[in-house]
Scaffold this motif. Structure first.
Motif, short mmCIF file in Angstrom:
data_model
loop_
_atom_site.label_atom_id
_atom_site.label_comp_id
_atom_site.label_asym_id
_atom_site.label_seq_id
_atom_site.Cartn_x
_atom_site.Cartn_y
_atom_site.Cartn_z
N UNK A 93 13.58 44.24 23.67
CA UNK A 93 14.66 44.20 24.37
C UNK A 93 14.38 44.21 25.89
N UNK A 94 15.54 44.47 26.53
CA UNK A 94 15.37 44.40 27.88
C UNK A 94 15.30 45.74 28.83
N UNK A 95 15.09 46.84 28.04
CA UNK A 95 15.02 48.11 28.74
C UNK A 95 14.17 49.07 27.83
N UNK A 96 12.96 49.16 28.20
CA UNK A 96 12.31 49.05 29.48
C UNK A 96 12.09 47.47 29.32
N UNK A 97 12.11 46.79 30.49
CA UNK A 97 11.95 45.30 30.65
C UNK A 97 10.45 44.64 30.80
N UNK A 98 9.65 45.32 31.70
CA UNK A 98 8.36 44.92 31.98
C UNK A 98 7.33 45.41 30.77
N UNK A 99 6.34 44.48 30.81
CA UNK A 99 5.15 44.91 30.02
C UNK A 99 4.60 46.22 30.72
N UNK A 157 12.09 36.85 34.08
CA UNK A 157 11.15 36.59 32.77
C UNK A 157 9.74 35.88 33.01
N UNK A 158 9.47 35.44 33.94
CA UNK A 158 7.83 34.75 34.00
C UNK A 158 7.02 35.79 33.89
N UNK A 159 7.42 37.18 34.54
CA UNK A 159 6.43 38.22 34.78
C UNK A 159 6.36 38.81 33.24
N UNK A 160 7.34 38.62 32.59
CA UNK A 160 7.35 39.29 31.00
C UNK A 160 6.53 38.29 29.97
N UNK A 161 7.14 37.21 30.10
CA UNK A 161 6.66 35.99 28.96
C UNK A 161 6.00 34.96 30.04
N UNK A 196 13.97 49.22 36.63
CA UNK A 196 15.30 49.73 36.64
C UNK A 196 15.83 49.25 35.19
N UNK A 197 17.18 49.86 34.76
CA UNK A 197 17.56 49.50 33.56
C UNK A 197 17.87 47.86 33.39
N UNK A 198 17.20 47.24 32.36
CA UNK A 198 17.12 45.91 32.28
C UNK A 198 16.89 44.93 33.46
N UNK A 199 15.97 45.54 34.47
CA UNK A 199 15.94 45.10 35.36
C UNK A 199 14.88 45.62 36.44
N UNK A 200 14.41 45.09 37.37
CA UNK A 200 13.54 45.32 38.57
C UNK A 200 13.90 45.17 39.97
N UNK A 213 16.39 40.33 36.97
CA UNK A 213 16.39 40.53 35.86
C UNK A 213 17.83 40.53 35.14
N UNK A 214 17.64 40.66 33.75
CA UNK A 214 19.10 40.55 32.87
C UNK A 214 20.16 41.52 33.62
N UNK A 215 19.93 42.60 34.17
CA UNK A 215 20.79 43.31 34.78
C UNK A 215 21.93 42.60 35.71
#
Lengths: 217, 305
Positions: free
Chosen positions: A7-13, B268-272, B64-68, B218-220
Motif C-alpha cells: 500500500x501507500x502507508x507506510x510509503x517508503x521501503x 514512486x521512483x524511490x520505491x520502485x 508522512x501518511x502516504x507521502x514524504x 507522494x500519493x497524498x
C-alpha cells in the motif's frame, strides 16, 4: 531496502542491515519501532517480501596483525554481526544495550567473538554504562600502538560520537556505520546525507560505513 | 494494433508521455542499472544552479501518511560539472534530456539558461520557480505573478530550447500563474511542484526536518495535483506536464484525462526504480483495451460535456 507493504502507508521501503547469510537466504534482525517494523512482526511465516539490495559498502577488514574491536549499541548488533562472524574468533566485542533484555543474539555473538564485554545502561547485565564508555576504560591498559587495533562500530548517534572522541584521542582508525532517514537507497534522493569534512555524503551510496574522522560530529 | 503514445511538448517530441520528475531521478545514471533510460519519454535531471550547492543539513526527509516531506535544499553539482561529468553518459541514451534549473536572481536564471543552451545534447529546459528570490527579500519567484512574468520573460529571451516552467502549488490561483508563465513565453508548464508542509516530533517539540518545512510529495498530494492540472488546462493553451503522486498507469491516465500532455513520475521512483517503465507499459495496455488508437485523443476528455 525492504518493502514492508504494497500500500501507500507506510510509503517508503525500509533500510536494514543484512544480519547474516544462511544456507538458502539471509536474515534481518530488527527491533519493532514504528509502522514498518510493526507490519514485519505481524507477517505470517512463509509470506514474501520484495527487497532491493544489497546496497552500500561494508566494513573494510583489518590487516593480519590488527586486533579488531567491535562496538555495538543495541540493535546496532545487526550491522556488525556478519563482520564478527567473518572474523571467526578474532574480534573483541563491546556490546551495550539499554537493559539485559535488549542484548539480542548474545549467545551467537559469543560463539563467533574472541571475547564479549557486555554493558547495559541500567546495569542489569555486565558493566553499567555504554559500550563506548567500556571501550574507553579498556584502551589505556591495552593500547600500546595506534595501529594495533582497528575499530568498527554501529549504534545510536550519541554512542558513535562518544566513540569517535575516544578513537581520536588514541589515534585508532575507526569505521562507523551511519544511519539517516532514507528514501531511495540508490543515491538519487540525497535524503540520507551526513556531514563530512569533504561535504555531505550519502549513507546509502558512500556509506553506510564511513571513517570516524571524516564525519563532522 | 499498438496505439500511438508519442506526444509533443511544444517542439519537443516524446516517444511516450512518461518523464521523470526533477529531483527524484538524480542525473539519470543512478537509475541506469535498473531500467533502460532509452525507454523513457524524457529524463528530467535534478535541479542545477550555476554554482554547486551544498544543500540543507539532515534530517532532510520525513515520511508522512502516504507521502514524504523533503528539504534537500537543492543540493547539486553545478551546471559545469553536470555538462562535463553527467551529460556525456546521458547522451548515450535515446531519450529527450530535460535539464531542470534555478537561480536566486533573475540574472542567475538567465546566465544558467544561456549556458545550458550553448551545449549539445540538452533538448529542453525546465525552470524551477519555487525558490527564494534573494533580491526581493526571499519571496518565492513562483508565487508572485509579477516576478514570475519577469523571470520567465527574461529566460525566454535567453534560450531557444523548449522552455517548461514548473509551477508552485503554494499559490491561491494556479491557473493565473500558468497564464502568466505562458504569456511570458513558456512553451509548457509542469503542474505541480511539492506542497509546503511540516511534521513535528512531539518528544523534542521541534520540527522533524532540520529546515523546519519541506515539500510534500507522494500519493497524498495526487488529488490536489490532479485538480490543478484540470484548472490549468482550462486556462491555457500550452501543453501541461502533470505530476504529483503518480504511482502507476492508472494515476498517469487520470492526469492525461484531466488535460496533461505528458506526465512525470516522482516519489514512486524511490520505491520502485523501474516504475516509469511499468507505467509506459500500463498506458499502452489500457489504450489497447479501450481501442484508443492515439493517446492524444484521450487528453482533456474529463472536460467534455
Amino acid at each position: 531496502m525492504i518493502e514492508v507493504n504494497k500500500g501507500t502507508d507506510p510509503l517508503l521501503k525500509r533500510a536494514f542491515s543484512l544480519f547474516r547469510k544462511t544456507g538458502d537466504g539471509l536474515q534481518i534482525l530488527y527491533r519493532v519501532r514504528g509502522k514498518g517494523t510493526g507490519i514485519l512482526r505481524n507477517m505470517k511465516e512463509g509470506a514474501s517480501l520484495d527487497m532491493l539490495g544489497p546496497l552500500g559498502n561494508f566494513y573494510p577488514l583489518p590487516s593480519e596483525d590488527q586486533t579488531p574491536l567491535i562496538i555495538a549499541g543495541g540493535i546496532g548488533i545487526a550491522s556488525v554481526f556478519s563482520l564478527i562472524e567473518r572474523l571467526a574468533g578474532k574480534a573483541i566485542v563491546f556490546y551495550g544495550a539499554r537493559t539485559q533484555d535488549d542484548l539480542l543474539m548474545l549467545n551467537e555473538v559469543r560463539e563467533y567473538a574472541h571475547d564479549v564485554i557486555v554493558s547495559t545502561d541500567d546495569g542489569s547485565a555486565g558493566r553499567k554504562g555504554t559500550a563506548a564508555e567500556t571501550l574507553r576504560s579498556f584502551l589505556p591498559s591495552y593500547a600500546s600502538s595506534p595501529t594495533q587495533f582497528c575499530i568498527y562500530a554501529c549504534g545510536p548517534h550519541p554512542l558513535l560520537k562518544a566513540l569517535s572522541q575516544t578513537t581520536k584521542e588514541f589515534r585508532i582508525r575507526a569505521y562507523v556505520s551511519m544511519e539517516e532517514h532514507m528514501a531511495c537507497g540508490i543515491g538519487a534522493c540525497l535524503g540520507c546525507v551526513v556531514k563530512t569534512h569533504d561535504g555531505y555524503k550519502r549513507v546509502c551510496k558512500e556509506g553506510p560505513v564511513m571513517t570516524a574522522t571524516e564525519i563532522v560530529w | 494494433m499498438t496505439a500511438d503514445i508519442s506526444v509533443k511538448i511544444g517542439n519537443l517530441e516524446l516517444k511516450n508521455p512518461v518523464m521523470t520528475a526533477s529531483g527524484t531521478f538524480g542525473y539519470g545514471e543512478e537509475y541506469a542499472e535498473f531500467l533502460d533510460l532509452s525507454r523513457l519519454g524524457a529524463v528530467v535531471v535534478k535541479g542545477l544552479s550555476l554554482m554547486p550547492k551544498e544543500g540543507n543539513p539532515p534530517p532532510r526527509i520525513v515520511e508522512t501518511a502516504s507521502g514524504m516531506l523533503n528539504a534537500i535544499g537543492l543540493q547539486n553539482i553545478g551546471i559545469e560539472r553536470f555538462i562535463s561529468e553527467k551529460l556525456p553518459f546521458l547522451r548515450t541514451y535515446n531519450t529527450q534530456i530535460i535539464v531542470n534549473f534555478f537561480g536566486d536572481s533573475i540574472e542567475e536564471y538567465v546566465a544558467a539558461a544561456e549556458r545550458l543552451s550553448a551545449v549539445d545534447g540538452i533538448h529542453g529546459l525546465e525552470m524551477n520557480i519555487s525558490c527564494p528570490n534573494k533580491q526581493a527579500g526571499w519571496c518565492i519567484f513562483g508565487t508572485d505573478p509579477g516576478v514570475t512574468s519577469q523571470v520567465v520573460g527574461a529566460v525566454r529571451k535567453a534560450t531557444r530550447l523548449p522552455l517548461i516552467v514548473k509551477l508552485s502549488p503554494n499559490v491561491t490561483d494556479i491557473a493565473l500563474m500558468a497564464k502568466v508563465a505562458a504569456n511570458a513565453g513558456a512553451d509548457a508548464v509542469s503542474v505541480i511542484n511539492t506542497l509546503t508542509g511540516m511534521a513535528i516530533d512531539i518528544g523534542t517539540r521541534k520540527p522533524k526536518l532540520a529546515n523546519r518545512t519541506g515539500g510534500l510529495s507522494g500519493p497524498a498530494i495526487k488529488p490536489v495535483a490532479l485538480r490543478m492540472v484540470y484548472e490549468v488546462y482550462k486556462a491555457v493553451d500550452v501543453p501541461i506536464i502533470g505530476m504529483g503522486g503518480i504511482m502507476n498507469a492508472e494515476d498517469a491516465l487520470e492526469f492525461i484525462i484531466a488535460g496533461a500532455s505528458a506526465i512525470a513520475v516522482g516519489t514512486a521512483n524511490f520505491i520502485h526504480p523501474t516504475v516509469s517503465v511499468d507505467i509506459i507499459d500500463g498506458i499502452t495496455a489500457f489504450l489497447a483495451q479501450e481501442h484508443i488508437a492515439d493517446i492524444n485523443s484521450l487528453r482533456g476528455t474529463a472536460h467534455a460535456g
